[in-house]
Design an enzyme around this catalytic site. Sequence first.
Site, PDB file in Angstrom:
ATOM      1  N   SER A  71       0.795  -1.233   0.000  1.00 52.70           N
ATOM      2  CA  SER A  71       0.000   0.000   0.000  1.00 52.70           C
ATOM      3  C   SER A  71       0.824   1.278   0.000  1.00 52.70           C
ATOM      4  O   SER A  71       0.250   2.369  -0.068  1.00 52.70           O
ATOM      5  CB  SER A  71      -0.960   0.005   1.191  1.00 52.70           C
ATOM      6  OG  SER A  71      -2.034  -0.881   0.953  1.00 52.70           O
ATOM      7  N   LYS A  74       0.055   3.724  -2.738  1.00 50.81           N
ATOM      8  CA  LYS A  74      -0.997   4.743  -2.636  1.00 50.81           C
ATOM      9  C   LYS A  74      -0.412   6.146  -2.499  1.00 50.81           C
ATOM     10  O   LYS A  74      -1.088   7.131  -2.826  1.00 50.81           O
ATOM     11  CB  LYS A  74      -1.919   4.436  -1.454  1.00 50.81           C
ATOM     12  CG  LYS A  74      -2.757   3.179  -1.621  1.00 50.81           C
ATOM     13  CD  LYS A  74      -3.701   3.006  -0.432  1.00 50.81           C
ATOM     14  CE  LYS A  74      -4.627   1.812  -0.620  1.00 50.81           C
ATOM     15  NZ  LYS A  74      -3.954   0.526  -0.447  1.00 50.81           N
ATOM     16  N   SER A 315      -6.178   3.192   4.297  1.00 52.67           N
ATOM     17  CA  SER A 315      -5.576   2.434   3.191  1.00 52.67           C
ATOM     18  C   SER A 315      -6.648   1.772   2.320  1.00 52.67           C
ATOM     19  O   SER A 315      -6.656   0.560   2.115  1.00 52.67           O
ATOM     20  CB  SER A 315      -4.595   1.381   3.728  1.00 52.67           C
ATOM     21  OG  SER A 315      -3.666   1.012   2.741  1.00 52.67           O
TER      22      SER A 315
END
Length: 481
Positions: A71, A74, A315
């Site tokens: 993640s 991101k 997230s």
Amino acid sequence: MHFGRWLHLLCFVFLLGGCASVSRTSTPAILDQLLADPALQGATVSLTVRDVRTGNTLYQHNPRTRLVPASNLKLLTTAAAMDVLGPQYRFSTQLLSNGTQQGERLSGNLYLRGLGDPTLQFADYQALAAQLASQGVRQVQGDLVFDDTWFDAERLGVDWAQDDESTYYGAQISALTVSPNADFDAGTLIVTAKAPVGLGQPVSVQVFPSTDYVQISNRAVSGSGDTYSITRQHGTNLLQLTGALAPGQQRREWVSVWEPTQLVANLFEQALAQQGIKVLGRRVIGGTSPANATVLAEHRSAPLQALITPLLKLSNNTMSEALLKAMGRQTANAGTAQAGVAAVAAFMKRQGLDPATLSQVDGSGLSRRNLVSSQNLSDLLLATARQPWFDAWYNALPIAGNADRMTGGSLRYRLRGTTAENNLHGKTGSMAGVSSLSGYLTDAEGRRLVFSMISNNYLNDAAPIRALEDRVAVALASWHR
């Protein structure tokens, strides 16, 4: 007398030498020791630390080794979205018709057109139906068309794991979707199971939003062992409940659906019925709204600068994928992941970064085909700090040790009672064999630092790796030469 003075001076030199021998270990040496931890044996780690003001590298270990970022990707997706779409960008969902209204009758088709909003909830669809009813419409003589063509029909990302398909973080992506909650877990339903007091009795099941779009096979019972689980059979909306749940206990699970556009269709038809609106024609999935259709009602999301808070704090994968395809639609008139990745690459080039040094295939980091180095992420963090929208993006990052869920986010339980508490603003990342932590913090000398640490291919569970990440963060916050 001369000899005595010489002896005194010699003792003083020895004393200084002794003091030097007990001086504190430098931070780079501490980082070297941390990266030699046995938990990382056989693993690969990329770590880069830099000064925000100067851009100078203070420490590096395998800085250009490309690894799966999970993640942490991101960071790249959301920064690009703030640049490409803009902080004030809003998703839109429209109710349109190509017909005319005569009294309570609407001739022609009614179109529900989704432009990618991952934040819509059932109440928002109810509000759209209420807007139509407020115009006096009680009958639609044409078809009810659900237009999800703003994005392509690829519901899952490249190489997403099949065993993630029924999870909330592996939900399918559609331009017309629905979230069951304010966390915006689009494309999912909340399934609540409650065990009766009597042993061996079936659990009761409740689905929210209430819908008959899913079918339930309930073999879960009240019992010991806490073996309860729920999965969705691949390619279907059959939810399978199995195992035992302790008597009197309740369990909530977020389960993704197969084809979220059809879930929206089911719920919106409910919303129309609640308003006393009857559709005489067919349900059409995936039709395109005519260019000359009139907008009868519209819902607009909060601006992007507000949406990145739940996205980054929690997230959120589906929000990230929606942003990627929205960037593709904005820049290339193609709501595809590939067009979105190209838009991100163009953003990087505008910042003087080289997109050829990394590989991106989705927006969330769920694919293991994403490959990024800590040098890439440190470059991004430095470039982002120069943007006019930086403060909104920076504040949307999880803040270490802050107990408030929408402040601390995925870092709220970490680094409490340390020099990094309420100091580190960063993004976590986690998959099997993958852990990452990147962000900003201020050290003991008052310097703002950026750092990125990505670990891959460890065999133990993630807890020791996260503990190492935390010790790295504390060492950076306490930096000394």
